[in-house]
Design an enzyme around this catalytic site. Structure first.
Site, PDB file in Angstrom:
ATOM      1  N   PRO A 135      -1.046  -3.429  -0.476  1.00 21.03           N
ATOM      2  CG  PRO A 135      -2.126  -5.116  -1.680  1.00 21.03           C
ATOM      3  CD  PRO A 135      -0.816  -4.773  -1.016  1.00 21.03           C
ATOM      4  CB  CYS A 136      -3.700  -1.117   3.433  1.00 16.20           C
ATOM      5  SG  CYS A 136      -3.055   0.506   3.024  1.00 16.20           S
ATOM      6  CG  HIS A 137      -5.611   0.223  -2.336  1.00 16.96           C
ATOM      7  ND1 HIS A 137      -4.241  -0.017  -2.301  1.00 16.96           N
ATOM      8  CD2 HIS A 137      -6.050  -0.262  -3.526  1.00 16.96           C
ATOM      9  CE1 HIS A 137      -3.885  -0.620  -3.426  1.00 16.96           C
ATOM     10  NE2 HIS A 137      -4.964  -0.773  -4.189  1.00 16.96           N
TER      11      HIS A 137
END
Length: 168
Positions: A135-137
């Site tokens: 989950p780089c967001h």
């Protein structure tokens, strides 16, 4: 040569391209507007890794469908990520950021034991090959501002709003 299989799935944010080896998901990326989805293709149907890859693709597509439906907060599909040791360490740390939470680049650097590595963490975050699942967001700037996202800032906003709405 590693045999991979791929498919394109529709999502509320547009098509996602999924690529898997027999060991795990290698890539999840938004399909650029200029590329038309192919509906999926397989590299070599006779390779044992292809059967495993197809099973992993199906698992990933199912988990992503559940995520977008608000029914999944944790991904369990196996990953097969290529990158430097530092990049893989950043991606592993990203995977610990819980659904609906955000973290700053500096927080990730501290968690990795190198508070001065904020820019390197940002660069590794930007090279994350597995959008949404890793989950780089969920990474924001030091002051909480939304920063760049390979899928585009509007998709990042959507993903964060989706997670917050799912929690409540």
């Amino acid at each position: 040569m590693i045999t991979t299989v791929e498919q394109v799935m529709d999502t509320p944010l547009g098509p996602l391209r999924l690529v898997a080896s027999g060991r795990g998901i290698c890539k999840v990326a938004f399909v650029p507007d200029t590329v038309q989805p192919t509906g999926g293709r397989e590299a070599d149907d006779t390779a044992p890794a292809t059967e495993d890859g197809r099973r992993i693709l199906d698992m990933a597509a199912g988990q992503l469908t559940e995520y977008f439906a608000g029914e999944r907060t944790v991904f369990t599909v196996p990953l097969d990520l290529s990158g430097t040791g530092f990049q893989r360490a950043v991606w592993q740390q990203l995977s610990t950021v819980r659904f609906g939470q955000v973290v700053a680049y500096g927080d990730l650097a501290v968690a990795l034991g190198n508070p001065a590595a904020q820019q390197a963490v940002g660069a590794a975050n930007g090279r994350n090959p597995v959008a949404i699942i890793v989950p780089c967001h969920r990474v924001v700037g030091r002051n909480g501002n939304l920063t760049g996202y390979a899928g585009g800032i509007e998709r990042k906003k959507w993903l964060l709003r989706h997670e917050m709405a799912t929690l409540f």
